[in-house]
Design a protein around this motif. Structure first.
Motif, PDB file in Angstrom:
ATOM      1  N   TRP A   1      34.257  81.897   8.449  1.00 59.42           N
ATOM      2  CA  TRP A   1      34.949  82.536   7.327  1.00 59.42           C
ATOM      3  C   TRP A   1      33.975  82.690   6.159  1.00 59.42           C
ATOM      4  O   TRP A   1      33.216  81.769   5.834  1.00 59.42           O
ATOM      5  N   TYR A   2      34.055  83.875   5.538  1.00 59.45           N
ATOM      6  CA  TYR A   2      33.233  84.185   4.378  1.00 59.45           C
ATOM      7  C   TYR A   2      34.121  84.731   3.273  1.00 59.45           C
ATOM      8  O   TYR A   2      35.166  85.329   3.525  1.00 59.45           O
ATOM      9  N   ARG A   3      33.667  84.566   2.042  1.00 63.13           N
ATOM     10  CA  ARG A   3      34.334  85.162   0.894  1.00 63.13           C
ATOM     11  C   ARG A   3      33.336  86.063   0.183  1.00 63.13           C
ATOM     12  O   ARG A   3      32.155  85.729   0.065  1.00 63.13           O
ATOM     13  N   GLN A   4      33.850  87.191  -0.285  1.00 65.32           N
ATOM     14  CA  GLN A   4      32.995  88.117  -1.024  1.00 65.32           C
ATOM     15  C   GLN A   4      33.736  88.576  -2.271  1.00 65.32           C
ATOM     16  O   GLN A   4      34.764  89.250  -2.184  1.00 65.32           O
ATOM     17  N   LEU A   5      33.192  88.204  -3.423  1.00 63.75           N
ATOM     18  CA  LEU A   5      33.748  88.671  -4.682  1.00 63.75           C
ATOM     19  C   LEU A   5      33.234  90.072  -4.960  1.00 63.75           C
ATOM     20  O   LEU A   5      32.174  90.463  -4.441  1.00 63.75           O
ATOM     21  N   PRO A   6      33.956  90.844  -5.758  1.00 60.87           N
ATOM     22  CA  PRO A   6      33.506  92.210  -6.064  1.00 60.87           C
ATOM     23  C   PRO A   6      32.079  92.236  -6.573  1.00 60.87           C
ATOM     24  O   PRO A   6      31.715  91.444  -7.441  1.00 60.87           O
TER      25      PRO A   6
ATOM     26  N   TYR B   1      22.389  93.720   8.869  1.00 60.29           N
ATOM     27  CA  TYR B   1      23.745  94.239   8.858  1.00 60.29           C
ATOM     28  C   TYR B   1      23.844  95.328   7.796  1.00 60.29           C
ATOM     29  O   TYR B   1      23.142  95.310   6.790  1.00 60.29           O
ATOM     30  N   ARG B   2      24.761  96.244   8.021  1.00 62.58           N
ATOM     31  CA  ARG B   2      25.058  97.295   7.056  1.00 62.58           C
ATOM     32  C   ARG B   2      26.493  97.109   6.582  1.00 62.58           C
ATOM     33  O   ARG B   2      27.394  96.832   7.378  1.00 62.58           O
ATOM     34  N   GLN B   3      26.704  97.252   5.281  1.00 63.07           N
ATOM     35  CA  GLN B   3      28.049  97.129   4.732  1.00 63.07           C
ATOM     36  C   GLN B   3      28.328  98.309   3.817  1.00 63.07           C
ATOM     37  O   GLN B   3      27.721  98.453   2.758  1.00 63.07           O
ATOM     38  N   TYR B   4      29.276  99.142   4.246  1.00 61.72           N
ATOM     39  CA  TYR B   4      29.739 100.225   3.383  1.00 61.72           C
ATOM     40  C   TYR B   4      30.687  99.647   2.349  1.00 61.72           C
ATOM     41  O   TYR B   4      31.353  98.629   2.587  1.00 61.72           O
ATOM     42  N   SER B   5      30.786 100.312   1.216  1.00 54.43           N
ATOM     43  CA  SER B   5      31.639  99.848   0.133  1.00 54.43           C
ATOM     44  C   SER B   5      33.081  99.705   0.616  1.00 54.43           C
ATOM     45  O   SER B   5      33.657 100.624   1.200  1.00 54.43           O
ATOM     46  N   GLY B   6      33.635  98.540   0.410  1.00 60.39           N
ATOM     47  CA  GLY B   6      35.019  98.298   0.796  1.00 60.39           C
ATOM     48  C   GLY B   6      35.223  97.985   2.264  1.00 60.39           C
ATOM     49  O   GLY B   6      36.369  97.839   2.702  1.00 60.39           O
ATOM     50  N   LYS B   7      34.130  97.883   3.006  1.00 61.86           N
ATOM     51  CA  LYS B   7      34.229  97.600   4.442  1.00 61.86           C
ATOM     52  C   LYS B   7      33.558  96.284   4.775  1.00 61.86           C
ATOM     53  O   LYS B   7      32.957  95.639   3.921  1.00 61.86           O
ATOM     54  N   SER B   8      33.658  95.892   6.028  1.00 63.21           N
ATOM     55  CA  SER B   8      33.044  94.647   6.469  1.00 63.21           C
ATOM     56  C   SER B   8      31.620  94.902   6.980  1.00 63.21           C
ATOM     57  O   SER B   8      31.288  96.026   7.346  1.00 63.21           O
ATOM     58  N   PRO B   9      30.786  93.873   7.003  1.00 61.19           N
ATOM     59  CA  PRO B   9      29.427  94.047   7.539  1.00 61.19           C
ATOM     60  C   PRO B   9      29.454  94.397   9.026  1.00 61.19           C
ATOM     61  O   PRO B   9      30.279  93.870   9.782  1.00 61.19           O
ATOM     62  N   GLU B  10      28.552  95.254   9.429  1.00 64.51           N
ATOM     63  CA  GLU B  10      28.419  95.587  10.849  1.00 64.51           C
ATOM     64  C   GLU B  10      26.965  95.395  11.257  1.00 64.51           C
ATOM     65  O   GLU B  10      26.043  95.732  10.512  1.00 64.51           O
TER      66      GLU B  10
ATOM     67  N   ALA C   1      37.586  89.515  -1.172  1.00 64.44           N
ATOM     68  CA  ALA C   1      37.700  89.891   0.236  1.00 64.44           C
ATOM     69  C   ALA C   1      37.289  88.692   1.079  1.00 64.44           C
ATOM     70  O   ALA C   1      36.260  88.069   0.811  1.00 64.44           O
ATOM     71  N   TYR C   2      38.107  88.381   2.058  1.00 64.08           N
ATOM     72  CA  TYR C   2      37.817  87.257   2.961  1.00 64.08           C
ATOM     73  C   TYR C   2      37.546  87.832   4.344  1.00 64.08           C
ATOM     74  O   TYR C   2      38.402  88.495   4.937  1.00 64.08           O
ATOM     75  N   PHE C   3      36.340  87.571   4.823  1.00 62.96           N
ATOM     76  CA  PHE C   3      35.935  88.091   6.129  1.00 62.96           C
ATOM     77  C   PHE C   3      35.856  86.960   7.142  1.00 62.96           C
ATOM     78  O   PHE C   3      35.397  85.860   6.840  1.00 62.96           O
ATOM     79  N   CYS C   4      36.266  87.288   8.329  1.00 67.59           N
ATOM     80  CA  CYS C   4      36.118  86.406   9.468  1.00 67.59           C
ATOM     81  C   CYS C   4      35.101  87.042  10.411  1.00 67.59           C
ATOM     82  O   CYS C   4      35.076  88.266  10.567  1.00 67.59           O
ATOM     83  N   ALA C   5      34.268  86.206  11.004  1.00 72.12           N
ATOM     84  CA  ALA C   5      33.329  86.679  12.013  1.00 72.12           C
ATOM     85  C   ALA C   5      33.424  85.756  13.217  1.00 72.12           C
ATOM     86  O   ALA C   5      33.810  84.589  13.088  1.00 72.12           O
TER      87      ALA C   5
END
Lengths: 113, 113
Positions: free
Chosen positions: A34-39, B36-45, A89-93
């Motif tokens: 789990w990751y957190r990303q602030l604006p 990784y690439r991250q578009y604005s408002g999206k998750s890293p890929e 935004a909270y991301f799961c990988a």
């Protein structure tokens, strides 16, 4: 082959409520992060779990945050008594055993009013 | 302190040019490196990973690794406006009994038509 799934995609909570974020890893993956990303900020590691075990929670705030990855079902990130600063935004990988390549879900955008 | 550093940018290049993104890391024991690439408002890929010194090519992307200099780069040939995104470098390090990815803050790339 379904990727990492997260739900809800958007979550609105009022201060003091609880937020529950769910993550289903890719099929065959038993490692969840789990990751957190602030604006406008970078990814911040929170916690690393395997089935029924927390491996590394060095990035988790000491209070109000908890995570689990039960034997059956998705991984859950739980935030109790949310505050406005939890809006992020909270991301799961997830990754398969013994590899380091992480694949990300679409994220949950939490907004605390 | 194990660190991964990237120039925050923004890096601005004209369409069709080569974009060069750089990443330095502090852990000499690191063996694998991820872009990784991250578009604005999206998750890293995941774009690509590299383990060996030298170049690794995948389509318009080339990763270059120099372990002696602790430096990994990503070249994007024939840049397109759709390449405009934030590019994240990630390096696994040993942390106790497990390995964890350490993330750079990312470089913002803008490809101008």
């Amino acid at each position: 082959n379904a990727g990492v799934m997260q739900n809800p995609r958007h979550l609105v909570r009022r201060r003091g409520q609880e937020a529950r974020l769910r993550c289903s890893p890719m099929k065959g993956h038993s490692h969840v992060y789990w990751y957190r990303q602030l604006p406008e900020e970078g990814l911040k590691f929170m916690v690393y779990l395997q089935k029924e075990n927390i491996i590394d929670e060095s990035g988790m705030p000491k209070e109000r945050f908890s995570a689990e990855f039960p034997k059956e079902g998705p991984s859950i990130l739980r935030i109790q008594q949310v505050v406005r600063g939890d809006s992020a935004a909270y991301f799961c990988a997830s990754s398969p055993d013994r590899t380091e390549t992480q694949y990300f879900g679409p994220g949950t955008r939490l907004l605390v009013l | 302190q194990k660190e991964v550093e990237q120039n925050s940018g923004p890096l601005s290049v004209p369409e069709g040019a080569i974009a060069s993104l750089n990443c330095t890391y502090s852990d000499r024991g690191s063996q694998s490196f991820f872009w990784y690439r991250q578009y604005s408002g999206k998750s890293p890929e995941l774009i690509m990973f590299i383990y060996s010194n030298g170049d690794k090519e995948d389509g318009r992307f080339t990763a270059q690794l120099n372990k002696a200099s602790q430096y990994v780069s990503l070249l994007i040939r024939d840049s397109q406006p759709s390449d405009s995104a934030t590019y994240l470098c990630a390096v696994p390090i040993n942390a106790g009994n497990n390995r964890k990815l350490i993330w750079g803050l990312g470089t913002s790339l803008a490809v101008n038509p």
